[in-house]
Design a protein around this motif. Structure first.
Motif, mmCIF file in Angstrom:
data_model
loop_
_atom_site.group_PDB
_atom_site.id
_atom_site.type_symbol
_atom_site.label_atom_id
_atom_site.label_comp_id
_atom_site.label_asym_id
_atom_site.label_seq_id
_atom_site.Cartn_x
_atom_site.Cartn_y
_atom_site.Cartn_z
ATOM 1 N N SER A 163 0.878 -0.936 -0.114
ATOM 2 C CA SER A 163 0.214 -0.016 -0.162
ATOM 3 C C SER A 163 0.989 1.293 -0.070
ATOM 4 N N MET A 164 2.097 1.148 0.729
ATOM 5 C CA MET A 164 2.863 2.376 0.940
ATOM 6 C C MET A 164 3.455 2.729 -0.530
ATOM 7 N N ARG A 165 3.977 1.520 -1.156
ATOM 8 C CA ARG A 165 4.510 1.614 -2.249
ATOM 9 C C ARG A 165 3.669 2.154 -3.455
ATOM 10 N N ARG A 166 2.429 1.986 -3.419
ATOM 11 C CA ARG A 166 1.367 2.379 -4.502
ATOM 12 C C ARG A 166 1.048 3.822 -4.058
ATOM 13 N N SER A 167 1.103 4.240 -2.717
ATOM 14 C CA SER A 167 0.775 5.649 -2.351
ATOM 15 C C SER A 167 1.889 6.472 -2.756
ATOM 16 N N MET A 168 3.144 5.998 -2.539
ATOM 17 C CA MET A 168 4.173 6.893 -2.702
ATOM 18 C C MET A 168 4.669 6.877 -3.982
ATOM 19 N N GLN A 169 4.275 6.073 -4.819
ATOM 20 C CA GLN A 169 4.715 5.765 -6.378
ATOM 21 C C GLN A 169 6.136 5.385 -6.333
ATOM 22 N N VAL A 170 6.610 4.351 -5.490
ATOM 23 C CA VAL A 170 7.987 4.213 -5.620
ATOM 24 C C VAL A 170 8.071 2.762 -5.594
ATOM 25 N N ASP A 171 9.349 2.291 -5.793
ATOM 26 C CA ASP A 171 9.447 0.691 -6.001
ATOM 27 C C ASP A 171 9.332 0.120 -4.571
ATOM 28 N N GLU A 172 9.385 -1.200 -4.427
ATOM 29 C CA GLU A 172 9.254 -2.001 -3.235
ATOM 30 C C GLU A 172 10.452 -1.696 -2.325
ATOM 31 N N SER A 173 11.675 -1.532 -2.617
ATOM 32 C CA SER A 173 12.972 -1.406 -1.970
ATOM 33 C C SER A 173 12.736 -0.287 -1.114
ATOM 34 N N THR A 174 12.157 1.016 -1.754
ATOM 35 C CA THR A 174 12.071 2.084 -1.251
ATOM 36 C C THR A 174 10.993 2.087 -0.275
#
Length: 263
Positions: free
Chosen positions: A220-231
């Motif tokens: 959910s964080m990855r989608r909301s932040m629009q970043v990759d999984e590692s970030t």
């Protein structure tokens, strides 16, 4: 796509945007006379489907006008659904500094009335609904309604209560966190008066007791932040598993990066 507005609504939208469109076209393209009338009947109508010009126009619209504009056509919907524009329209009337997190549906942004916001109050020994109503200058029934409480006894099973905002000036230059409160059963933009989110209270991280829960939060964080999984995982780790703190940390880093590298 289908349209959620009727023909009269579309006409109203066009009338509302006509002057702004001409001004934006003149500023951005440098080829359109600001006094010209932009309509489907002349060549300037192309300005109303230009992404740059639409963005310049939509950034000036109120939230409800932005929602109606998204119903006109695909080109308008694409620009009016941009998160930056949605959040900007949501913040503007209240002069908010920042909104952290993403709602479960973009329809959340369509209503930015005062009822969409709430103060987070961490309950302490001796707190009662009546005393909180006096402290925050609100009605007892309004607190109960917002928190989905049938009686005053519901306070004892909770760690915090959402308090309706009676003074809009509290929102000025504030930061709100989009939260789905499990007791109130609604999404609200939550304001922490001390500026510090309370770890573990109705946050995404509160559902991460298992590895599966942690994975859902990171996704959910990855989608909301629009970043990759590692970030996303990095911000999860540095915030000790508190999703709200992770969003706040990410926002601070992003703001710093933009200041250092404005282009």
């Amino acid at each position: 796509m289908g349209c959620c507005c009727n023909e009269d609504d579309e006409d109203d939208i066009l009338k509302t945007l006509i002057t702004a469109a001409a001004a934006a076209a003149a500023t951005i393209a440098g080829t359109v006379d600001a006094s010209a009338v932009i309509s489907p009947m002349n060549s300037n109508f192309s300005a109303l489907i230009s992404g740059d010009i639409l963005r310049a126009i939509f950034e000036r619209l109120a939230a409800h006008d932005l929602a109606r504009s998204a119903c006109v056509c695909r080109a308008w919907h694409a620009v009016a659904s941009d998160r930056e524009i949605l959040v900007g329209a949501f913040k503007a009337p209240w002069k908010l500094r920042e909104v952290v997190g993403s709602p479960s549906s973009t329809s959340f942004w369509r209503d930015n009335g005062l009822g969409r916001f709430a103060i987070s109050h961490k309950l302490v020994r001796g707190d009662t609904v009546a005393s909180l109503a006096v402290k925050y200058y609100v009605q007892v029934m309004d607190i109960k309604r917002l928190n989905n409480m049938m009686s005053d006894h519901g306070i004892y099973s909770r760690e915090r209560l959402l308090i309706p905002i009676s003074k809009p000036e509290l929102l000025i230059n504030g930061t709100c966190y989009i939260e789905l409160d499990p007791y109130a059963k609604r999404e609200v933009a939550v304001l922490y008066l001390d500026g510090i989110p309370i770890p573990g209270l109705s946050s995404l991280s509160g559902r991460a007791a298992t590895n599966g829960g942690k994975r859902k939060v990171i996704d959910s964080m990855r989608r909301s932040m629009q970043v990759d999984e590692s970030t996303a995982e990095y911000y999860w780790e540095v915030s000790n598993g508190d999703a709200r703190a992770a969003f706040s940390e990410f926002s601070e880093d992003l703001r710093w990066e933009r200041q250092v590298n404005p282009l």
